[in-house]
Write a protein that holds these residues in place. Structure first.
Motif, PDB file in Angstrom:
ATOM      1  N   PHE A  55       0.824  -1.200   0.000  1.00 41.99           N
ATOM      2  CA  PHE A  55       0.000   0.000   0.000  1.00 41.99           C
ATOM      3  C   PHE A  55       0.864   1.259   0.000  1.00 41.99           C
ATOM      4  N   HIS A  56       0.475   2.222  -0.805  1.00 42.64           N
ATOM      5  CA  HIS A  56       1.122   3.538  -0.792  1.00 42.64           C
ATOM      6  C   HIS A  56       0.499   4.432   0.273  1.00 42.64           C
ATOM      7  N   TYR A  57      -0.812   4.217   0.513  1.00 43.12           N
ATOM      8  CA  TYR A  57      -1.556   4.993   1.507  1.00 43.12           C
ATOM      9  C   TYR A  57      -2.446   4.061   2.310  1.00 43.12           C
ATOM     10  N   ILE A  58      -2.556   4.351   3.594  1.00 41.94           N
ATOM     11  CA  ILE A  58      -3.536   3.668   4.439  1.00 41.94           C
ATOM     12  C   ILE A  58      -4.163   4.716   5.345  1.00 41.94           C
ATOM     13  N   LYS A  59      -5.488   4.786   5.272  1.00 46.13           N
ATOM     14  CA  LYS A  59      -6.236   5.678   6.162  1.00 46.13           C
ATOM     15  C   LYS A  59      -6.844   4.801   7.247  1.00 46.13           C
ATOM     16  N   VAL A  60      -6.522   5.087   8.498  1.00 47.31           N
ATOM     17  CA  VAL A  60      -7.030   4.287   9.615  1.00 47.31           C
ATOM     18  C   VAL A  60      -7.933   5.125  10.504  1.00 47.31           C
ATOM     19  N   GLY A  61      -8.877   4.450  11.123  1.00 39.68           N
ATOM     20  CA  GLY A  61      -9.734   5.094  12.113  1.00 39.68           C
ATOM     21  C   GLY A  61     -11.179   5.182  11.696  1.00 39.68           C
ATOM     22  N   PRO A  62     -12.062   4.850  12.604  1.00 46.14           N
ATOM     23  CA  PRO A  62     -13.491   4.990  12.318  1.00 46.14           C
ATOM     24  C   PRO A  62     -13.868   6.458  12.271  1.00 46.14           C
ATOM     25  N   TYR A  63     -14.924   6.751  11.531  1.00 45.88           N
ATOM     26  CA  TYR A  63     -15.433   8.111  11.535  1.00 45.88           C
ATOM     27  C   TYR A  63     -16.238   8.314  12.805  1.00 45.88           C
ATOM     28  N   LEU A  64     -15.857   9.291  13.586  1.00 44.56           N
ATOM     29  CA  LEU A  64     -16.590   9.656  14.797  1.00 44.56           C
ATOM     30  C   LEU A  64     -17.070  11.094  14.606  1.00 44.56           C
ATOM     31  N   ARG A  65     -18.365  11.240  14.458  1.00 44.69           N
ATOM     32  CA  ARG A  65     -18.966  12.530  14.105  1.00 44.69           C
ATOM     33  C   ARG A  65     -18.469  13.668  14.990  1.00 44.69           C
ATOM     34  N   HIS A  66     -18.379  13.439  16.303  1.00 43.27           N
ATOM     35  CA  HIS A  66     -18.000  14.533  17.199  1.00 43.27           C
ATOM     36  C   HIS A  66     -16.525  14.942  17.046  1.00 43.27           C
ATOM     37  N   LEU A  67     -15.710  14.100  16.398  1.00 43.32           N
ATOM     38  CA  LEU A  67     -14.304  14.442  16.154  1.00 43.32           C
ATOM     39  C   LEU A  67     -14.065  14.916  14.724  1.00 43.32           C
ATOM     40  N   GLY A  68     -14.997  14.601  13.837  1.00 45.80           N
ATOM     41  CA  GLY A  68     -14.870  15.016  12.446  1.00 45.80           C
ATOM     42  C   GLY A  68     -13.988  14.098  11.630  1.00 45.80           C
ATOM     43  N   GLY A  69     -13.931  14.383  10.342  1.00 48.42           N
ATOM     44  CA  GLY A  69     -13.118  13.603   9.415  1.00 48.42           C
ATOM     45  C   GLY A  69     -11.704  14.135   9.324  1.00 48.42           C
ATOM     46  N   LEU A  70     -11.009  13.747   8.279  1.00 48.35           N
ATOM     47  CA  LEU A  70      -9.612  14.154   8.115  1.00 48.35           C
ATOM     48  C   LEU A  70      -9.423  15.664   8.058  1.00 48.35           C
ATOM     49  N   ASP A  71     -10.469  16.392   7.686  1.00 43.62           N
ATOM     50  CA  ASP A  71     -10.312  17.844   7.577  1.00 43.62           C
ATOM     51  C   ASP A  71     -10.384  18.562   8.923  1.00 43.62           C
ATOM     52  N   SER A  72     -10.554  17.814  10.013  1.00 41.14           N
ATOM     53  CA  SER A  72     -10.635  18.416  11.349  1.00 41.14           C
ATOM     54  C   SER A  72      -9.378  18.109  12.163  1.00 41.14           C
ATOM     55  N   PRO A  73      -8.775  19.106  12.789  1.00 34.19           N
ATOM     56  CA  PRO A  73      -7.610  18.851  13.650  1.00 34.19           C
ATOM     57  C   PRO A  73      -7.950  17.964  14.849  1.00 34.19           C
ATOM     58  N   ARG A  74      -9.233  17.811  15.166  1.00 33.04           N
ATOM     59  CA  ARG A  74      -9.648  16.960  16.292  1.00 33.04           C
ATOM     60  C   ARG A  74      -9.829  15.500  15.899  1.00 33.04           C
ATOM     61  N   THR A  75      -9.725  15.183  14.619  1.00 31.00           N
ATOM     62  CA  THR A  75     -10.052  13.852  14.130  1.00 31.00           C
ATOM     63  C   THR A  75      -9.225  12.755  14.794  1.00 31.00           C
ATOM     64  N   ASN A  76      -9.823  11.589  14.899  1.00 28.59           N
ATOM     65  CA  ASN A  76      -9.106  10.404  15.362  1.00 28.59           C
ATOM     66  C   ASN A  76      -8.542   9.628  14.171  1.00 28.59           C
ATOM     67  N   GLN A  77      -8.954   9.992  12.948  1.00 26.83           N
ATOM     68  CA  GLN A  77      -8.483   9.295  11.763  1.00 26.83           C
ATOM     69  C   GLN A  77      -7.067   9.743  11.404  1.00 26.83           C
ATOM     70  N   ARG A  78      -6.343   8.865  10.741  1.00 26.88           N
ATOM     71  CA  ARG A  78      -4.973   9.169  10.323  1.00 26.88           C
ATOM     72  C   ARG A  78      -4.765   8.713   8.891  1.00 26.88           C
ATOM     73  N   MET A  79      -4.110   9.572   8.102  1.00 29.82           N
ATOM     74  CA  MET A  79      -3.714   9.216   6.749  1.00 29.82           C
ATOM     75  C   MET A  79      -2.222   8.958   6.772  1.00 29.82           C
ATOM     76  N   LEU A  80      -1.851   7.748   6.412  1.00 28.77           N
ATOM     77  CA  LEU A  80      -0.455   7.327   6.402  1.00 28.77           C
ATOM     78  C   LEU A  80       0.012   7.166   4.965  1.00 28.77           C
ATOM     79  N   ARG A  81       1.208   7.672   4.668  1.00 24.97           N
ATOM     80  CA  ARG A  81       1.798   7.533   3.336  1.00 24.97           C
ATOM     81  C   ARG A  81       3.119   6.785   3.476  1.00 24.97           C
TER      82      ARG A  81
END
Length: 155
Positions: free
Chosen positions: A112-138
């Motif tokens: 894999f060149h990219y792996i995005k991990v983490g469930p979407y949690l509405r109160h934390l937002g998606g990747l566009d939020s600094p509060r997100t629990n999600q991570r984009m790995l390259r």
């Protein structure tokens, strides 16, 4: 066996890529606030190597990446399909979006060149939020991964 519901050509799932996004069904994560509940049921078309190659061929002049959107029910199958892309469709990159908080040990990061991990949690937002629990790995050239999540934050 993995099944998929549909595909789309997308521009934001993986940075700087035009991605054939394959929406894989049978998601076991059932994240609260999930925007893709239609992927929870194990329905759709079998995602075999032949089916994957046909999808890629149909979009070959457009895409730079193949993105597996889901597949958490069988990460080893996602890994095999990513390996197939790398060996049979040279030049394409691969990405995976897993709703899990960590990459499965059944997956080879080299596939894999990219792996995005983490469930979407509405109160934390998606990747566009600094509060997100999600991570984009390259993946770096040395095979390690760097976290590029901050690149997505709205300024």
């Amino acid at each position: 066996m993995l099944r998929y519901i549909n595909t789309d050509i997308v521009f934001q799932e993986f940075p700087d890529e035009v991605t054939l996004a394959i929406n894989i069904s049978g998601c076991p994560c059932h994240c609260p606030g999930c925007h893709s509940r239609f992927l929870w049921a194990d329905t759709g078309t079998a995602l075999t190597e032949d089916a994957l190659s046909a999808l890629i061929s149909a979009a070959a002049d457009t895409i730079t990446c193949v993105g597996f959107m889901g597949g958490d029910g069988d990460p080893a199958a996602v890994d095999r399909l990513a390996c197939h892309v790398l060996h049979c469709h040279p030049g394409l990159k691969t990405g995976w979006y897993t709703g899990r908080t960590a990459v499965s040990p059944l997956v080879s990061p080299q596939h894999f060149h990219y792996i995005k991990v983490g469930p979407y949690l509405r109160h934390l937002g998606g990747l566009d939020s600094p509060r997100t629990n999600q991570r984009m790995l390259r993946r770096r050239p040395d095979g390690s991964f760097e976290d590029i999540t901050a690149r997505f934050w709205k300024k």
